[in-house]
Design a protein around this motif. Structure first.
Motif, PDB file in Angstrom:
ATOM      1  N   PRO A 186       0.832  -1.214   0.000  1.00  0.00           N
ATOM      2  CA  PRO A 186       0.000   0.000   0.000  1.00  0.00           C
ATOM      3  C   PRO A 186       0.867   1.265   0.000  1.00  0.00           C
ATOM      4  N   PHE A 187       0.273   2.358  -0.331  1.00  0.00           N
ATOM      5  CA  PHE A 187       0.933   3.679  -0.428  1.00  0.00           C
ATOM      6  C   PHE A 187       1.975   3.699  -1.543  1.00  0.00           C
ATOM      7  N   PHE A 188       1.911   2.768  -2.477  1.00  0.00           N
ATOM      8  CA  PHE A 188       2.970   2.682  -3.484  1.00  0.00           C
ATOM      9  C   PHE A 188       2.930   3.861  -4.452  1.00  0.00           C
ATOM     10  N   GLU A 189       1.774   4.491  -4.578  1.00  0.00           N
ATOM     11  CA  GLU A 189       1.705   5.662  -5.463  1.00  0.00           C
ATOM     12  C   GLU A 189       2.546   6.814  -4.889  1.00  0.00           C
ATOM     13  N   ASP A 190       2.732   6.820  -3.557  1.00  0.00           N
ATOM     14  CA  ASP A 190       3.609   7.823  -2.921  1.00  0.00           C
ATOM     15  C   ASP A 190       4.819   7.114  -2.319  1.00  0.00           C
ATOM     16  N   ARG A 191       5.359   6.162  -3.070  1.00  0.00           N
ATOM     17  CA  ARG A 191       6.351   5.264  -2.483  1.00  0.00           C
ATOM     18  C   ARG A 191       7.591   5.983  -1.978  1.00  0.00           C
ATOM     19  N   ASP A 192       8.040   7.014  -2.677  1.00  0.00           N
ATOM     20  CA  ASP A 192       9.288   7.668  -2.261  1.00  0.00           C
ATOM     21  C   ASP A 192       9.104   8.389  -0.927  1.00  0.00           C
ATOM     22  N   ALA A 193       8.028   9.167  -0.838  1.00  0.00           N
ATOM     23  CA  ALA A 193       7.779   9.903   0.404  1.00  0.00           C
ATOM     24  C   ALA A 193       7.482   8.925   1.536  1.00  0.00           C
ATOM     25  N   PHE A 194       6.725   7.889   1.249  1.00  0.00           N
ATOM     26  CA  PHE A 194       6.370   6.947   2.310  1.00  0.00           C
ATOM     27  C   PHE A 194       7.599   6.177   2.785  1.00  0.00           C
ATOM     28  N   ALA A 195       8.464   5.822   1.834  1.00  0.00           N
ATOM     29  CA  ALA A 195       9.686   5.109   2.210  1.00  0.00           C
ATOM     30  C   ALA A 195      10.561   6.006   3.089  1.00  0.00           C
ATOM     31  N   ALA A 196      10.642   7.287   2.736  1.00  0.00           N
ATOM     32  CA  ALA A 196      11.437   8.217   3.549  1.00  0.00           C
ATOM     33  C   ALA A 196      10.854   8.306   4.956  1.00  0.00           C
ATOM     34  N   LEU A 197       9.523   8.339   5.028  1.00  0.00           N
ATOM     35  CA  LEU A 197       8.854   8.398   6.333  1.00  0.00           C
ATOM     36  C   LEU A 197       9.155   7.135   7.145  1.00  0.00           C
ATOM     37  N   CYS A 198       9.091   5.992   6.472  1.00  0.00           N
ATOM     38  CA  CYS A 198       9.388   4.721   7.166  1.00  0.00           C
ATOM     39  C   CYS A 198      10.816   4.734   7.696  1.00  0.00           C
ATOM     40  N   SER A 199      11.745   5.232   6.875  1.00  0.00           N
ATOM     41  CA  SER A 199      13.149   5.260   7.311  1.00  0.00           C
ATOM     42  C   SER A 199      13.359   6.250   8.450  1.00  0.00           C
ATOM     43  N   ALA A 200      12.538   7.306   8.461  1.00  0.00           N
ATOM     44  CA  ALA A 200      12.655   8.287   9.543  1.00  0.00           C
ATOM     45  C   ALA A 200      12.238   7.654  10.868  1.00  0.00           C
ATOM     46  N   VAL A 201      11.285   6.738  10.810  1.00  0.00           N
ATOM     47  CA  VAL A 201      10.768   6.139  12.044  1.00  0.00           C
ATOM     48  C   VAL A 201      11.545   4.874  12.411  1.00  0.00           C
ATOM     49  N   PHE A 250      -4.415  10.083   4.920  1.00  0.00           N
ATOM     50  CA  PHE A 250      -3.082   9.774   5.436  1.00  0.00           C
ATOM     51  C   PHE A 250      -2.096  10.918   5.223  1.00  0.00           C
ATOM     52  N   GLU A 251      -2.354  11.719   4.225  1.00  0.00           N
ATOM     53  CA  GLU A 251      -1.513  12.910   4.034  1.00  0.00           C
ATOM     54  C   GLU A 251      -1.703  13.837   5.230  1.00  0.00           C
ATOM     55  N   GLY A 252      -2.976  14.011   5.622  1.00  0.00           N
ATOM     56  CA  GLY A 252      -3.281  14.851   6.781  1.00  0.00           C
ATOM     57  C   GLY A 252      -2.661  14.287   8.038  1.00  0.00           C
ATOM     58  N   LEU A 253      -2.704  12.967   8.167  1.00  0.00           N
ATOM     59  CA  LEU A 253      -2.151  12.314   9.361  1.00  0.00           C
ATOM     60  C   LEU A 253      -0.641  12.536   9.431  1.00  0.00           C
ATOM     61  N   SER A 254       0.021  12.404   8.284  1.00  0.00           N
ATOM     62  CA  SER A 254       1.478  12.605   8.273  1.00  0.00           C
ATOM     63  C   SER A 254       1.814  14.055   8.612  1.00  0.00           C
ATOM     64  N   LEU A 255       1.063  14.978   8.014  1.00  0.00           N
ATOM     65  CA  LEU A 255       1.327  16.398   8.296  1.00  0.00           C
ATOM     66  C   LEU A 255       1.075  16.702   9.770  1.00  0.00           C
ATOM     67  N   TRP A 256       0.008  16.123  10.289  1.00  0.00           N
ATOM     68  CA  TRP A 256      -0.315  16.345  11.703  1.00  0.00           C
ATOM     69  C   TRP A 256       0.831  15.836  12.575  1.00  0.00           C
ATOM     70  N   ALA A 257       1.287  14.610  12.299  1.00  0.00           N
ATOM     71  CA  ALA A 257       2.340  14.020  13.129  1.00  0.00           C
ATOM     72  C   ALA A 257       3.603  14.889  13.105  1.00  0.00           C
ATOM     73  N   ALA A 258       3.951  15.363  11.931  1.00  0.00           N
ATOM     74  CA  ALA A 258       5.193  16.133  11.810  1.00  0.00           C
ATOM     75  C   ALA A 258       5.052  17.522  12.435  1.00  0.00           C
ATOM     76  N   ASN A 259       3.888  18.139  12.272  1.00  0.00           N
ATOM     77  CA  ASN A 259       3.726  19.528  12.711  1.00  0.00           C
ATOM     78  C   ASN A 259       3.278  19.663  14.157  1.00  0.00           C
ATOM     79  N   ALA A 260       2.487  18.696  14.625  1.00  0.00           N
ATOM     80  CA  ALA A 260       1.965  18.829  15.990  1.00  0.00           C
ATOM     81  C   ALA A 260       2.968  18.367  17.034  1.00  0.00           C
ATOM     82  N   ALA A 261       3.907  17.494  16.616  1.00  0.00           N
ATOM     83  CA  ALA A 261       4.797  16.853  17.597  1.00  0.00           C
ATOM     84  C   ALA A 261       5.493  17.852  18.541  1.00  0.00           C
TER      85      ALA A 261
END
Lengths: 509, 514
Positions: free
Chosen positions: A392-407, B308-319
């Motif tokens: 899932p989220f493969f349409e935004d795979r680059d951003a999502f992968a970066a997010l996964c690596s951040a966590v 999920f875009e909103g959720l990601s923005l929320w997590a990054a900005n609200a933290a």
């Protein structure tokens, strides 16, 4: 409307019906205008390309041929160098070119049309795999470098026309505007055969053979230009250094191909048809996997992958072994380091446990959720590869992968199916994190280690963002058509069930 | 023969009464003379059944919008489409040839691309006469992501109407019609009586004479400026000497603005339930509970709606702000005082900031979690939406919290911009306002030390100025209820990182989308 007609019927008829009547008369003249040979020839100022598609008795291939022809015409049209020949012109040329079974039928048709370039497309099918071969034949000497044959195969039929179109767009790389002089006007002005369609706009352009030329006004296909330093003859070509945006166009086709591939192999169409796979993915990572690992450490990571609907999943033993070893090391490293004399739990401190050691132990224990998450992402990468599906989220795979690596250390690499790189980053970051915690009070060394950790983390995130995915189903469909030399590092299961690690370079001619 | 018929047709015009009335109202400021150029719609291509349905609706709505604008006469769409397809005239070059022959001034052409979960609408407008000479003068592209919304025939029809109106408004705002000067018989010049031009000053253009009078593209030179009098007479300004055949350019910007505003107002009426003060009162009542529950409710809201875009923005900005809130509320000054420990200014400020976040500071993110989905439903005509749509609520939210009004109106990035600036200023002001308390064991009491009142005033002043700007800004922007993402032609300059499989090239991209 009724009021208007009642008030002035004649006026109403003139205002409402006359435009249609006029258009009707123009249209009624169209067929006559279209069959005259002088009209049939491609408009000389714009050059021309004829797209021929080989006929097929298979209805699916027939449809593929029509789509491919349309996509190629669209690509040539949008790149603005070769004007696609219109359908009725093609029909006219076919009538004059003899029998389609004779040799060089398409060459003769192209000669009749006097195009600069012609393309012959042959669609094919073998089982579920569709294919197309495209032969590009230039008819002008200066375009000889464009001659080529390209072939594509795909399990997704709609990707074939897009890949052909992408290849056609790439043909235009570095092709300047070649504008013929159509007429000489007054005051050093010339009517030239290039306009907005070619990407030309008003302004001054340096040319090699005719000095600086000033384009005064542009139309769609023609322009008026002032050429003060030379007197070009009629039909001579002025090469203007304006180039089509080939990369942008190629990227747009690539994006469509990627979109189709995700639609076909995405988790929502392969694994979870009636549920939102994105929600399942997040629930799996945040709830199911921690719960599974609480019950069965490490193996729970594999069990949790079942929540994403894989049929007949198989645990990947090397992945479980790595994650199990990491987890065991995290929990017992301080005990090893102190010869098993220090208290096992981090919240208890005794004489054998220094403050530094306690800090190290606290960090090691606190980061165990990261280890089980990495184990989960690693097992998911294996299951997705085996199932021939995309996460899932493969349409935004680059951003999502970066997010996964951040966590999670290496999380983005696992997400993109690059397991070895993922474990590499995971181990590096955990090791640096542990050392930083241990030497935290030693300012010089502690800072150096923290800086190294930050650097590796940034490299992890950047690499997750930019790295190409490791999923074969996706890579096969979206492979670039240009020659490339790429390094790779992969762990892959062979048909016999054996896991093989591979490091090498791949060259695609 | 054909041009003659067309030019005769344009002489006599009777507009429907309503259009006449509206145009008279619009033009009552300056006298005008009526007539219309011809527009033709050369079909909207589509490949899938749903695409064909949308394309049919879109063509119909475009035709209706053109008619309503009163700016153009139209060639019968069905007749034109039938003949163009019968003779295979679907390529751009052929369409332009047809338009030139038929005396068409504006040619519209488009395509609808159905990609399953998304629909793309592309429309192109070609100007046939000067100053365009067949060029594309406007390009409109809308991408419609369906998501979980159900788009039945009613919704699709309304969406098509919206894009038709917006596209046509764009076309009309750019389109310029050449109006030639004619001799009035008394040695002066006038414009043709059947051409509608407002009185005023205009730039005059003169086609450069050429031996090839049949050329499609003609050079033009500026011939000065002229003024159109109230009685239709043309008077040269300064040294300009008008000649017969010179022309000036007129446009339809007023009609474009009127159409776009009217449609937006109608849409807001249809998709918002009670955009009034009652919503604002509700917002006042529920502010504190909403703000206090934001750390839990907002992520649940995003998750529930699949944003999920909103959720990601929320997590990054609200933290960072949630961290400050939590640390302030968990380490309360009262508890420290009970333990007879010093209370630093930082600790007191964090506690006060925690209280602010509980009462009002979390409100914007709570609003974002829910309003975004309501606005999305409103944008796709999924019924009349409650709670959203009111300016009083937006103003209230902007006043009590950072970016609340912008989130409420669907402008997420502006919302976060104001949210961060507002929180930074509030925290800085609270830091100066809060006093450090040092425990004195000798007297068993606390000694207070105040912050810098000068800096406090600066922060409060900045906060006041920010609030004024934010409220004015939120009033000036509309609700984000566009059905899909629209790209219109415009200039844009942006840093660009071109990522290929083989290389990454940093650069600066200047784009003119046309």
């Amino acid at each position: 409307m009724l009021t208007a007609m009642t008030m002035n019927p004649a006026g109403y008829i003139q205002s409402r019906i006359a435009p249609s009547l006029a258009a009707f008369m123009v249209l009624a003249m169209l067929p006559g205008a279209m069959v005259r040979a002088a009209e049939i020839r491609v408009n000389p100022p714009s050059g021309g390309v004829a797209v021929f598609v080989l006929p097929s008795a298979d209805p699916a291939l027939g449809a593929l041929g029509i789509e491919s022809g349309a996509a190629l015409r669209d690509a040539f049209d949008r790149c603005g160098r070769f004007l696609p020949v219109e359908e009725h012109q093609l029909r006219w040329a076919f009538r004059g070119a003899g029998s389609p079974t004779e040799d060089d039928f398409y060459g003769r048709a192209a000669r009749l049309l006097d195009v600069d370039l012609y393309v012959v497309v042959a669609p094919s099918r073998m089982g579920e795999i569709y294919g197309a071969a495209m032969r590009v034949v230039p008819r002008r000497g200066d375009l000889a470098h464009l001659e080529r044959v390209v072939r594509f195969e795909s399990r997704i039929m709609v990707n074939i026309p897009l890949r052909l179109a992408k290849a056609a767009a790439l043909l235009h790389e570095g092709l300047p505007v070649s504008a013929p002089v159509i007429a000489r006007l007054e005051f050093e002005r010339y009517l030239i055969g290039a306009g907005q369609w070619h990407g030309l706009s008003a302004g001054t352009f340096p040319t090699r053979d005719h000095g600086a030329i000033e384009v005064l006004v542009t139309g769609r296909y023609e322009s008026v230009a002032r050429i003060p330093s030379a007197k070009p003859g009629i039909e001579s070509k002025i090469v203007i250094p304006v180039y089509p945006d080939v990369r942008g166009r190629s990227r747009r086709y690539g994006a469509r191909i990627s979109e189709n591939t995700i639609a076909r192999y995405g988790a929502d169409s392969t694994l979870l048809k009636n549920t939102d796979p994105r929600k399942r993915y997040i629930e799996g990572a945040c709830i199911i996997n921690p719960g599974g690992n609480a019950c069965l450490p490490v193996y729970g990571a594999f069990l949790a992958t079942g929540y994403l609907g894989f049929r007949d999943p198989k645990a990947d033993a090397p992945g479980l072994a790595i994650s199990g070893s990491m987890l065991a090391l995290q929990l017992s490293l301080p005990s090893f380091l102190t010869g098993f004399s220090a208290h096992f739990f981090p919240w208890e401190r005794d004489g054998d446990k220094t403050r530094d050691m306690q800090r190290l132990q606290a960090v090691m224990w606190a980061t165990t959720p990261l280890t089980v998450s990495a184990a989960y992402f690693d097992q998911l990468a294996v299951q997705f590869s085996r199932a021939g599906a995309l996460p899932p989220f493969f349409e935004d795979r680059d951003a999502f992968a970066a997010l996964c690596s951040a966590v999670v250390p290496g999380g983005g690499q696992f997400y993109k199916g690059r397991r070895l790189t993922g474990w590499g980053f995971f181990i590096s970051e955990m090791a640096l994190g542990a050392c930083s915690a241990y030497y935290f009070d030693d300012r010089g060394r502690g800072r150096l280690l923290l800086a190294a950790l930050g650097t590796v983390k940034l490299a992890d995130i950047a690499s997750a963002f930019f790295m190409r995915t490791g999923y074969d189903v996706y890579n096969r469909e979206t492979a670039d058509d240009r020659a490339s030399l790429l390094p790779f590092l992969q762990m892959r299961e062979m048909p016999g069930g054996e896991d093989v690690m591979m490091l090498g370079m791949s060259y695609r001619p | 023969m054909l041009p003659l018929i067309i030019s005769k047709r344009t002489v006599v015009q009777k507009m429907p009464m309503v259009s006449t009335l509206v145009i008279m109202l619009v033009l009552s400021i300056s006298p005008a003379f009526a007539a219309r150029p011809i527009a033709a719609m050369a079909g909207i291509e589509a490949k899938s059944p749903r695409g064909a349905q949308v394309s049919g609706m879109l063509a119909e709505r475009l035709s209706a919008a053109l008619r309503l604008s009163g700016a153009f006469d139209q060639i019968d769409r069905a007749l034109l489409a039938d003949h163009l397809s019968r003779y295979g005239c679907d390529a751009e070059a052929c369409l332009l040839r047809f338009a030139r022959t038929a005396g068409v001034s504006l040619l519209l052409h488009g395509r609808v691309d159905d990609r399953g979960s998304a629909l793309t609408i592309e429309l192109e407008a070609y100007g046939i006469d000067a100053p365009y000479f067949g060029k594309i003068l406007y390009r409109y592209r809308a991408e419609l992501f369906q998501g979980t919304a159900v788009l039945a025939a009613r919704e699709l029809s309304l969406i098509c109407e919206e894009h038709a109106v917006r596209a046509l408004a764009g076309v009309l705002s750019r389109f310029r019609l050449p109006v030639p000067l004619i001799e009035d018989g008394g040695g002066g010049f006038s414009i043709q009586g059947d051409v509608r031009v407002s009185a005023g000053e205009y730039e005059l253009f003169r086609p450069v004479r050429s031996a090839r009078e049949d050329d499609v593209v003609r050079t033009v030179e500026r011939a000065g400026r002229v003024r159109i009098e109230d009685n239709g007479r043309v008077v040269g300004i300064g040294p300009a000497l008008p000649r017969a055949g010179d022309y000036m350019l007129t446009g339809f910007q007023d009609e474009a603005a009127r159409m776009a505003d009217l449609h937006l107002a109608r849409k807001e009426e249809a998709v918002f339930q009670h955009p009034g003060y009652s919503d604002a009162i509700l917002a006042v009542i529920f502010s504190a509970p909403a703000s206090a529950s934001m750390p839990i409710m907002a992520p649940l809201g995003y998750y529930h709606y699949g944003d999920f875009e909103g959720l990601s923005l929320w997590a990054a900005n609200a933290a960072p702000w949630l961290y400050l809130e939590a640390s302030g509320l968990l380490r309360r000054p009262n508890d420290l005082r009970k333990e007879k420990r010093d209370v630093s200014r930082e600790t007191a400020a964090r506690y006060n900031f925690g209280l602010y976040m509980l009462c009002a500071g979390g409100l914007p993110l709570f609003v974002d979690a829910f309003a975004h989905q309501y606005l999305r439903d409103a944008s796709l005509y999924q019924g009349a939406q409650p709670v959203i749509g009111g300016n009083p609520t937006a103003v209230y939210l902007s006043m009590v919290s950072g970016g609340g009004g912008h989130f409420y109106k669907g402008h997420r990035l502006w919302g976060y911009f104001y949210f961060h600036i507002n929180n930074a200023l509030v925290y800085s002001a609270l830091r100066e306002y809060s006093s450090a308390q040092r425990y004195d064991p000798g007297t068993d009491s606390y000694r207070k030390s105040k912050g810098d009142t000068g800096r406090l005033r600066v922060y409060l002043g900045a906060l006041g100025a920010l609030k004024i700007i934010e409220v004015a800004h939120v009033l000036s922007v509309g609700h984000s209820i566009s059905a899909g993402r629209v790209r219109e032609e415009r200039f844009s300059i942006a840093p660009d990182l071109i990522i290929d499989e083989n290389e990454i090239t940093p650069g600066l991209r200047m784009t003119y989308r046309f």
